[in-house]
Design a protein around this motif. Sequence first.
Motif, mmCIF file in Angstrom:
data_model
loop_
_atom_site.group_PDB
_atom_site.id
_atom_site.type_symbol
_atom_site.label_atom_id
_atom_site.label_comp_id
_atom_site.label_asym_id
_atom_site.label_seq_id
_atom_site.Cartn_x
_atom_site.Cartn_y
_atom_site.Cartn_z
ATOM 1 N N HIS A 270 29.065 -7.022 10.420
ATOM 2 C CA HIS A 270 28.538 -6.219 11.548
ATOM 3 C C HIS A 270 29.762 -5.586 11.991
ATOM 4 N N TYR B 52 21.210 -2.198 11.935
ATOM 5 C CA TYR B 52 22.790 -1.894 12.369
ATOM 6 C C TYR B 52 23.167 -0.495 12.046
ATOM 7 N N ARG C 99 21.292 2.353 13.541
ATOM 8 C CA ARG C 99 21.593 2.428 14.888
ATOM 9 C C ARG C 99 22.690 3.281 15.029
#
Length: 257
Positions: free
Chosen positions: A103, A63, A66
């Motif tokens: 997240h 994550y 990214r």
Amino acid sequence: MASSNARVELPANLEDVPIEHLVQLIADMLERLMAHNDQIPLSPESLTRFHSRAAPGISVLEYLQRIVRFTNVEKSCLLLTLFYIDQICALRPRFTLSSLTCHRFIITSIAVSSKGLCDTFCPNKFYARVGGISVAELNMLEREFLHMIDWRLMCTREILHEYYINLIRTHSRGIYAVAGADSPLSSSDSDIDMDSGTSAPSSPELQARSVTSRSRRSTSEPSTILVEAGTPDAVPRPTLEQNMAFAALQNSQDRSR
């Protein structure tokens, strides 16, 4: 082929560290924090807007990678995520960074810090797309984040440097060292050692919810790893929204069994 446990020397100045290594350091710390906090039973009063119904299918490392790839986030904003975790855990003792909250917290933190402290940043529409959530949801999380942190976005370079050095020292595999240091900053020193030598409480509910070093315990900033969670004088009753969200979470978990 080089060994996966080969020693990696990183620059003493956080501004010079390659961002891919910084991402590895931060993800390692957050993964360990999540694994610890996932042991804490979820209660209605601990639910926040950052809680998802289930843990995302992407790892924290993937994550972060990214986000770095698509947003060109500054290294200071990545480290500020750790600082904000500590601030919110001090201000909101019931909040925990877990697999259900991490997240959403990360993408919100990076969006807020980038917009608040950087000359260039992306619009929320782009951050939301990269983070895998809707724009409306990110807008809501951003407002909640600023409320939880009491709009305290600023942090000194010295504090961020302490986070950076502590990430190197406590890396789970102990493969990182500061270039020029006499000896590697090994993670053999336990997290308990970081708490001024005191023993960690055995109950997960009493263990740490944050991510920094013993060196900050001499400052006015909130202390971190393995800090006993304070008990509020008055425990607030869960709201209707929290009860409904908790019931929905339980139903979702029951259906997945």
